[in-house]
Write a protein that holds these residues in place. Sequence first.
Motif, PDB file in Angstrom:
ATOM      1  N   LEU A  57      48.158  40.933  44.507  1.00  0.00           N
ATOM      2  CA  LEU A  57      47.489  40.288  43.385  1.00  0.00           C
ATOM      3  C   LEU A  57      47.061  38.871  43.753  1.00  0.00           C
ATOM      4  O   LEU A  57      45.961  38.424  43.403  1.00  0.00           O
ATOM      5  N   LYS A  58      47.929  38.177  44.483  1.00  0.00           N
ATOM      6  CA  LYS A  58      47.586  36.827  44.934  1.00  0.00           C
ATOM      7  C   LYS A  58      46.406  36.859  45.902  1.00  0.00           C
ATOM      8  O   LYS A  58      45.531  35.987  45.866  1.00  0.00           O
ATOM      9  N   ASP A  59      46.389  37.886  46.763  1.00  0.00           N
ATOM     10  CA  ASP A  59      45.315  37.995  47.751  1.00  0.00           C
ATOM     11  C   ASP A  59      43.990  38.412  47.144  1.00  0.00           C
ATOM     12  O   ASP A  59      42.978  38.476  47.846  1.00  0.00           O
ATOM     13  N   ALA A  60      43.974  38.703  45.868  1.00  0.00           N
ATOM     14  CA  ALA A  60      42.708  39.008  45.198  1.00  0.00           C
ATOM     15  C   ALA A  60      41.888  37.746  44.967  1.00  0.00           C
ATOM     16  O   ALA A  60      40.732  37.830  44.537  1.00  0.00           O
ATOM     17  N   ASN A  61      42.486  36.589  45.237  1.00  0.00           N
ATOM     18  CA  ASN A  61      41.772  35.314  45.192  1.00  0.00           C
ATOM     19  C   ASN A  61      41.524  34.840  46.620  1.00  0.00           C
ATOM     20  O   ASN A  61      42.424  34.866  47.453  1.00  0.00           O
ATOM     21  N   LEU A  62      40.299  34.392  46.877  1.00  0.00           N
ATOM     22  CA  LEU A  62      39.923  33.944  48.217  1.00  0.00           C
ATOM     23  C   LEU A  62      39.739  32.428  48.195  1.00  0.00           C
ATOM     24  O   LEU A  62      38.855  31.911  47.500  1.00  0.00           O
ATOM     25  N   PHE A  63      40.585  31.719  48.947  1.00  0.00           N
ATOM     26  CA  PHE A  63      40.561  30.255  48.955  1.00  0.00           C
ATOM     27  C   PHE A  63      40.098  29.733  50.317  1.00  0.00           C
ATOM     28  O   PHE A  63      40.366  30.348  51.355  1.00  0.00           O
ATOM     29  N   ALA A  64      39.433  28.578  50.298  1.00  0.00           N
ATOM     30  CA  ALA A  64      39.042  27.905  51.544  1.00  0.00           C
ATOM     31  C   ALA A  64      40.249  27.194  52.125  1.00  0.00           C
ATOM     32  O   ALA A  64      41.031  26.587  51.398  1.00  0.00           O
ATOM     33  N   ASP A  65      40.404  27.266  53.445  1.00  0.00           N
ATOM     34  CA  ASP A  65      41.510  26.565  54.095  1.00  0.00           C
ATOM     35  C   ASP A  65      41.028  25.374  54.917  1.00  0.00           C
ATOM     36  O   ASP A  65      41.756  24.852  55.760  1.00  0.00           O
ATOM     37  N   MET A  66      39.764  24.946  54.679  1.00  0.00           N
ATOM     38  CA  MET A  66      39.231  23.768  55.364  1.00  0.00           C
ATOM     39  C   MET A  66      38.060  23.211  54.563  1.00  0.00           C
ATOM     40  O   MET A  66      37.481  23.904  53.719  1.00  0.00           O
ATOM     41  N   ASN A  67      37.729  21.950  54.813  1.00  0.00           N
ATOM     42  CA  ASN A  67      36.528  21.358  54.235  1.00  0.00           C
ATOM     43  C   ASN A  67      35.318  21.849  55.017  1.00  0.00           C
ATOM     44  O   ASN A  67      35.387  22.038  56.227  1.00  0.00           O
ATOM     45  N   GLY A  68      34.204  22.047  54.321  1.00  0.00           N
ATOM     46  CA  GLY A  68      33.025  22.513  55.038  1.00  0.00           C
ATOM     47  C   GLY A  68      31.868  22.836  54.113  1.00  0.00           C
ATOM     48  O   GLY A  68      31.788  22.340  52.980  1.00  0.00           O
ATOM     49  N   TYR A  69      30.999  23.706  54.600  1.00  0.00           N
ATOM     50  CA  TYR A  69      29.806  24.111  53.870  1.00  0.00           C
ATOM     51  C   TYR A  69      29.672  25.628  53.913  1.00  0.00           C
ATOM     52  O   TYR A  69      29.976  26.259  54.932  1.00  0.00           O
ATOM     53  N   VAL A  70      29.211  26.204  52.810  1.00  0.00           N
ATOM     54  CA  VAL A  70      28.989  27.643  52.749  1.00  0.00           C
ATOM     55  C   VAL A  70      27.704  27.968  53.504  1.00  0.00           C
ATOM     56  O   VAL A  70      26.626  27.499  53.146  1.00  0.00           O
ATOM     57  N   VAL A  71      27.841  28.761  54.556  1.00  0.00           N
ATOM     58  CA  VAL A  71      26.682  29.136  55.360  1.00  0.00           C
ATOM     59  C   VAL A  71      26.006  30.379  54.803  1.00  0.00           C
ATOM     60  O   VAL A  71      24.776  30.438  54.685  1.00  0.00           O
ATOM     61  N   GLU A  72      26.826  31.384  54.437  1.00  0.00           N
ATOM     62  CA  GLU A  72      26.246  32.655  53.997  1.00  0.00           C
ATOM     63  C   GLU A  72      27.244  33.392  53.107  1.00  0.00           C
ATOM     64  O   GLU A  72      28.454  33.335  53.321  1.00  0.00           O
ATOM     65  N   ILE A  73      26.714  34.085  52.082  1.00  0.00           N
ATOM     66  CA  ILE A  73      27.512  34.969  51.228  1.00  0.00           C
ATOM     67  C   ILE A  73      27.074  36.392  51.527  1.00  0.00           C
ATOM     68  O   ILE A  73      25.907  36.747  51.337  1.00  0.00           O
ATOM     69  N   LEU A  74      28.008  37.205  52.023  1.00  0.00           N
ATOM     70  CA  LEU A  74      27.669  38.528  52.540  1.00  0.00           C
ATOM     71  C   LEU A  74      27.810  39.631  51.506  1.00  0.00           C
ATOM     72  O   LEU A  74      27.360  40.759  51.741  1.00  0.00           O
ATOM     73  N   SER A  75      28.470  39.354  50.381  1.00  0.00           N
ATOM     74  CA  SER A  75      28.653  40.361  49.332  1.00  0.00           C
ATOM     75  C   SER A  75      28.237  39.778  47.990  1.00  0.00           C
ATOM     76  O   SER A  75      28.076  38.569  47.845  1.00  0.00           O
ATOM     77  N   ARG A  76      28.087  40.667  47.020  1.00  0.00           N
ATOM     78  CA  ARG A  76      27.659  40.249  45.686  1.00  0.00           C
ATOM     79  C   ARG A  76      28.686  40.702  44.645  1.00  0.00           C
ATOM     80  O   ARG A  76      29.472  41.622  44.889  1.00  0.00           O
ATOM     81  N   GLU A  77      28.646  40.064  43.500  1.00  0.00           N
ATOM     82  CA  GLU A  77      29.542  40.442  42.404  1.00  0.00           C
ATOM     83  C   GLU A  77      29.278  41.893  41.998  1.00  0.00           C
ATOM     84  O   GLU A  77      28.137  42.338  41.920  1.00  0.00           O
ATOM     85  N   GLY A  78      30.352  42.634  41.757  1.00  0.00           N
ATOM     86  CA  GLY A  78      30.236  44.035  41.369  1.00  0.00           C
ATOM     87  C   GLY A  78      30.321  45.002  42.538  1.00  0.00           C
ATOM     88  O   GLY A  78      30.515  46.203  42.335  1.00  0.00           O
ATOM     89  N   GLU A  79      30.203  44.500  43.770  1.00  0.00           N
ATOM     90  CA  GLU A  79      30.290  45.375  44.943  1.00  0.00           C
ATOM     91  C   GLU A  79      31.747  45.637  45.306  1.00  0.00           C
ATOM     92  O   GLU A  79      32.629  44.812  45.048  1.00  0.00           O
ATOM     93  N   ILE A  80      31.978  46.809  45.912  1.00  0.00           N
ATOM     94  CA  ILE A  80      33.302  47.138  46.425  1.00  0.00           C
ATOM     95  C   ILE A  80      33.388  46.658  47.864  1.00  0.00           C
ATOM     96  O   ILE A  80      32.525  46.947  48.687  1.00  0.00           O
ATOM     97  N   THR A  81      34.428  45.916  48.148  1.00  0.00           N
ATOM     98  CA  THR A  81      34.619  45.409  49.514  1.00  0.00           C
ATOM     99  C   THR A  81      35.892  45.973  50.109  1.00  0.00           C
ATOM    100  O   THR A  81      36.894  46.168  49.393  1.00  0.00           O
TER     101      THR A  81
END
Length: 362
Positions: A170-194
């Motif tokens: 349940l905790k791993d259902a949240n994805l957190f950043a572990d460093m400062n930076g910039y988002v380069v690319e989002i590979l999935s969309r809301e509603g998709e199964i990953t």
Amino acid sequence: MLGTKVELKLLFLCVLMSCALGLVGCSAETATSDKPKPVHTMLVEEKEQPLRLEYFGITDSWETKKYSFKVAGKIAKIHIIEGQKIEKGQLLAELDKTDLQFALKAAEYTKAKAESAALNAQSFYEKVKVLQENGAASQQELELAQLDWEVKEADYRQAQVDYEYKASMLKDANLFADMNGYVVEILSREGEITAAGYPVVVVRSQEQVVNVGLSEEDVQKVKIGTKAVLLPVGDDKQELKGEVSLIEQIPDPASRTYNAEILIIGNPAANDLYLGSTCRVLLEVGTVRGIWIPLSAIQNDGEDYVYVVREQRAWRQNVKLIDVQDSQVRVEGLKNGDILVKSGMKNLFEGCPVTEGDEKDE
């Protein structure tokens, strides 16, 4: 006879007038040549100058990381957009937690039930032990009670492990950043199964590097920690600092150059450079002592030369170019104390008089 004498007199007068005009012309030319020409000079001094290797490099991220969920599920929410600046600990995305929450509740119920059974088995064992000590229960009954307690205790420990695993999911259902930076690319969309482990977000670190390809000769001069000045192409006002953080030991098969990674340091704004942008790189590999003069003072008519001033006259001095660093050049052929003409050389000639004036060439 008279006519001949007149003609001779006229011829004589013409010759005299021509000579007079020639003398006037020579005097004017001499006056023009003797007029001092304005120049700007500098005292030649031997000095140390930073020795730099100049290259062009490409900006890249110091670190690029692909973030993925540890569990499979349906993406409920993506909290960031491409290009966004993020901080360590920031929530990037989350899965639909409905099934995971149900699984955790079921595991919690199973754990509580197993814990109760283990406690009851322990209590029963302790009662049988007392009876056995008083002769009211056999050794076999005691051993059976102990075995039942151990089984129930093992079931409880297993239920506890399963509960902790479901809580972790349940905790791993949240994805957190572990460093400062910039988002380069989002590979999935809301509603998709990953799937578990499938990349969802690509983030580059805030730190950036500039990659340059060093020649076989120059790679011997550059070490880890070598300082560098970085000048982004197209931005004349920005001067960044960096240092070499990596030198690859195997050359590129195509270019036969050795890649050096220069980490940009010091200025937080330096980390906002566009990936793939070009930087002029000046690697500081030491200092060299010699006669350094402005490159603009060098003249060439098949040989490199400059003008020096002695007794208020300009004299040609041939020089040999050794090193060029930015707008300065190290030369041989001059000595300490020479007076170098650094501007106003356009109309100079050997031995012409000069005077200190403005820097505008005439």
